[in-house]
Scaffold this active site. Sequence first.
Site, PDB file in Angstrom:
ATOM      1  N   ASP A  34      11.026  14.289 -34.545  1.00  0.00           N
ATOM      2  CA  ASP A  34      10.139  14.716 -33.710  1.00  0.00           C
ATOM      3  C   ASP A  34       9.322  16.439 -34.034  1.00  0.00           C
ATOM      4  O   ASP A  34      10.243  17.237 -34.714  1.00  0.00           O
ATOM      5  CB  ASP A  34      10.752  15.216 -32.260  1.00  0.00           C
ATOM      6  CG  ASP A  34       9.436  15.116 -31.305  1.00  0.00           C
ATOM      7  OD1 ASP A  34       8.261  14.918 -31.474  1.00  0.00           O
ATOM      8  OD2 ASP A  34      10.114  16.057 -29.668  1.00  0.00           O
ATOM      9  N   GLY A  37       3.432  16.017 -34.662  1.00  0.00           N
ATOM     10  CA  GLY A  37       2.095  17.371 -34.841  1.00  0.00           C
ATOM     11  C   GLY A  37       1.975  18.112 -34.782  1.00  0.00           C
ATOM     12  O   GLY A  37       1.104  18.836 -35.097  1.00  0.00           O
ATOM     13  N   ARG A  47      -3.056  15.283 -37.490  1.00  0.00           N
ATOM     14  CA  ARG A  47      -1.853  14.955 -36.829  1.00  0.00           C
ATOM     15  C   ARG A  47      -1.134  14.103 -38.168  1.00  0.00           C
ATOM     16  O   ARG A  47       0.158  13.871 -38.101  1.00  0.00           O
ATOM     17  CB  ARG A  47      -1.956  14.519 -35.247  1.00  0.00           C
ATOM     18  CG  ARG A  47      -1.756  14.900 -34.476  1.00  0.00           C
ATOM     19  CD  ARG A  47      -2.233  14.123 -33.203  1.00  0.00           C
ATOM     20  NE  ARG A  47      -0.835  13.357 -32.925  1.00  0.00           N
ATOM     21  CZ  ARG A  47       0.492  14.349 -31.986  1.00  0.00           C
ATOM     22  NH1 ARG A  47       0.464  14.875 -32.086  1.00  0.00           N
ATOM     23  NH2 ARG A  47       1.782  13.449 -32.475  1.00  0.00           N
ATOM     24  N   HIS A  51       2.928  13.206 -39.981  1.00  0.00           N
ATOM     25  CA  HIS A  51       3.571  12.727 -40.415  1.00  0.00           C
ATOM     26  C   HIS A  51       3.788  11.338 -41.598  1.00  0.00           C
ATOM     27  O   HIS A  51       4.906  11.590 -42.592  1.00  0.00           O
ATOM     28  CB  HIS A  51       2.934  11.050 -39.461  1.00  0.00           C
ATOM     29  CG  HIS A  51       2.476  10.561 -38.063  1.00  0.00           C
ATOM     30  ND1 HIS A  51       3.501  10.986 -37.087  1.00  0.00           N
ATOM     31  CD2 HIS A  51       1.759  10.404 -36.676  1.00  0.00           C
ATOM     32  CE1 HIS A  51       3.183  11.422 -35.573  1.00  0.00           C
ATOM     33  NE2 HIS A  51       2.432  11.691 -36.180  1.00  0.00           N
ATOM     34  N   LEU A 145      25.393   3.221 -47.769  1.00  0.00           N
ATOM     35  CA  LEU A 145      24.732   3.824 -46.729  1.00  0.00           C
ATOM     36  C   LEU A 145      23.673   2.757 -45.415  1.00  0.00           C
ATOM     37  O   LEU A 145      23.558   1.547 -46.442  1.00  0.00           O
ATOM     38  CB  LEU A 145      23.735   5.137 -46.973  1.00  0.00           C
ATOM     39  CG  LEU A 145      23.120   5.732 -46.376  1.00  0.00           C
ATOM     40  CD1 LEU A 145      24.115   5.999 -44.864  1.00  0.00           C
ATOM     41  CD2 LEU A 145      22.371   7.135 -46.679  1.00  0.00           C
ATOM     42  N   ARG A 208      15.896  16.132 -24.982  1.00  0.00           N
ATOM     43  CA  ARG A 208      15.730  15.058 -24.295  1.00  0.00           C
ATOM     44  C   ARG A 208      16.344  13.844 -25.611  1.00  0.00           C
ATOM     45  O   ARG A 208      15.978  13.534 -26.705  1.00  0.00           O
ATOM     46  CB  ARG A 208      14.273  14.285 -24.392  1.00  0.00           C
ATOM     47  CG  ARG A 208      13.447  14.903 -22.990  1.00  0.00           C
ATOM     48  CD  ARG A 208      11.841  14.230 -22.666  1.00  0.00           C
ATOM     49  NE  ARG A 208      10.914  14.880 -23.918  1.00  0.00           N
ATOM     50  CZ  ARG A 208      10.332  15.720 -24.396  1.00  0.00           C
ATOM     51  NH1 ARG A 208      10.477  16.838 -22.721  1.00  0.00           N
ATOM     52  NH2 ARG A 208       9.637  15.980 -25.377  1.00  0.00           N
ATOM     53  N   GLU A 221      27.297  12.818 -29.567  1.00  0.00           N
ATOM     54  CA  GLU A 221      27.401  14.928 -29.850  1.00  0.00           C
ATOM     55  C   GLU A 221      25.843  15.421 -30.189  1.00  0.00           C
ATOM     56  O   GLU A 221      25.517  14.470 -30.664  1.00  0.00           O
ATOM     57  CB  GLU A 221      28.428  14.794 -30.686  1.00  0.00           C
ATOM     58  CG  GLU A 221      29.588  15.513 -30.937  1.00  0.00           C
ATOM     59  CD  GLU A 221      29.945  15.692 -29.494  1.00  0.00           C
ATOM     60  OE1 GLU A 221      29.505  16.931 -29.006  1.00  0.00           O
ATOM     61  OE2 GLU A 221      31.050  15.475 -28.293  1.00  0.00           O
TER      62      GLU A 221
HETATM   63  C1  FPP Z   1       7.234  12.448 -33.382  1.00  0.00           C
HETATM   64  O1  FPP Z   1       6.877  13.334 -33.733  1.00  0.00           O
HETATM   65  C2  FPP Z   1       7.214  11.471 -35.007  1.00  0.00           C
HETATM   66  C3  FPP Z   1       6.396  10.150 -34.951  1.00  0.00           C
HETATM   67  C4  FPP Z   1       6.308   9.228 -33.320  1.00  0.00           C
HETATM   68  C5  FPP Z   1       6.134   8.422 -36.158  1.00  0.00           C
HETATM   69  C6  FPP Z   1       7.873  10.135 -36.962  1.00  0.00           C
HETATM   70  C7  FPP Z   1       7.510   9.206 -38.356  1.00  0.00           C
HETATM   71  C8  FPP Z   1       7.429   9.565 -39.496  1.00  0.00           C
HETATM   72  C9  FPP Z   1       8.818  10.807 -39.512  1.00  0.00           C
HETATM   73  C10 FPP Z   1       6.942   9.204 -40.900  1.00  0.00           C
HETATM   74  C11 FPP Z   1       6.487   7.807 -40.742  1.00  0.00           C
HETATM   75  C12 FPP Z   1       7.776   7.000 -40.583  1.00  0.00           C
HETATM   76  C13 FPP Z   1       8.135   6.169 -42.278  1.00  0.00           C
HETATM   77  C14 FPP Z   1       9.635   5.424 -41.933  1.00  0.00           C
HETATM   78  C15 FPP Z   1       7.410   5.727 -43.215  1.00  0.00           C
HETATM   79  P1  FPP Z   1       5.332  13.523 -32.541  1.00  0.00           P
HETATM   80  O2  FPP Z   1       3.980  12.996 -33.063  1.00  0.00           O
HETATM   81  O3  FPP Z   1       5.228  13.134 -31.134  1.00  0.00           O
HETATM   82  O4  FPP Z   1       5.288  14.957 -32.676  1.00  0.00           O
HETATM   83  P2  FPP Z   1       4.582  16.084 -32.121  1.00  0.00           P
HETATM   84  O5  FPP Z   1       5.845  16.030 -30.416  1.00  0.00           O
HETATM   85  O6  FPP Z   1       5.138  17.673 -32.613  1.00  0.00           O
HETATM   86  O7  FPP Z   1       3.023  15.811 -31.068  1.00  0.00           O
END
Ligand code: FPP
Length: 258
Positions: A34, A37, A47, A51, A145, A208, A221
Amino acid sequence: MIAPIPADTKHPVKKNPAENLSTNLPQHVAIIMDGNGRWAKSQHLPRIEGHRAGVESIRDTLRACNELGIPYLTLYAFSNENWQRPKDEVSFLMRLLSEYLDQELKELNKNNIRFQVIGRKDMLPAEIQKKIERNVKETVGNKKLVLTLALSYSGRLELVDAVRKIAQKIKDGSLELKDITESTIEENLYTVGLPDPDFLIRTSGEMRISNFLLWQMSYTEIYVTDVLWPDFRKQHFIDAIEAYQKRERRFGRTNLPQ
Ligand code: FPP
C-alpha cells in the site's frame, strides 16, 4: 608464517544480515502493498508512477525471500474493489501486470520460483489470463519459493465461492452435511495447498486487512510499517522479519503449564 591481517575497525566487513535470520523464519509471508498513490504524490508524479515504482519493490522483496529461504510469498496486487478505481488507473495497472508477466517469467525460472494466482481470474482481460496460465505452467516444477499474486481478489468472495463449491457437492451427493469440517472449507478456498500466512506485512501505516485472506489469517502475526510500498526494500523486509522473530505465537493458548 603469514602474519594475520589486523581487523579493519574503521571499515568492518558488513555481515550478511541474512546470516542471523535463519531460525524461526515465517514460512508464509503475505504483503498488502500500500501507499503507491501517496508515494507518487510526494514525488509530484501521477498516481500511476507509484504503481510502476512498486514493481521494483516486488523484485527486491522476492530477492530477500529467496536469500532468506522463505518458501511462500503472497502479494495483494489488485483487489476486487480496485475495479472501481478510475478507468485510466485500472487500464494502467492491467498494462503493468501484462508487462510484468512477460518480463518476470525468465527471472522466476532462473530463481526457482513457482508462480500462481488467487482471485477471480475470469474477471481479468483474456490476454492476461493467458499470460498467467503460461507462467503458471512454465514454473510448475520450481521448488524454492511459491509466489502467489492475489488478483481481482476478495476474501469475502473467496468464501462465497467456497460455499458454492461445497453446496454443489452436497447437492450432487458427493459430500454429506455431517462431514463438513474446517478442512472442507480450506480445500475449497483459492489457497488450497498453501499453508496459512504466518506473517502479514502492510506498508504505508494503515491498520486494516482490507478483505485479504480472511479465513487464512486467523492467527497471522501482523506488522505495519509507515514505509510506502515503492520505497520498500530488502532491508525493510529484514527489519520486519526480525520483528516477527521476537513475537510469541500462542494460537489462542497460554504459555503456562496445563
Ligand atoms: C495500493 O496503493 C496498491 C495497489 C492497489 C496496486 C499494487 C500494485 C503494484 C505494487 C504494482 C503492480 C503489480 C504488479 C504485479 C505488476 P494505493 O494506490 O492504494 O496507494 P494510496 O493508498 O497511497 O493511494
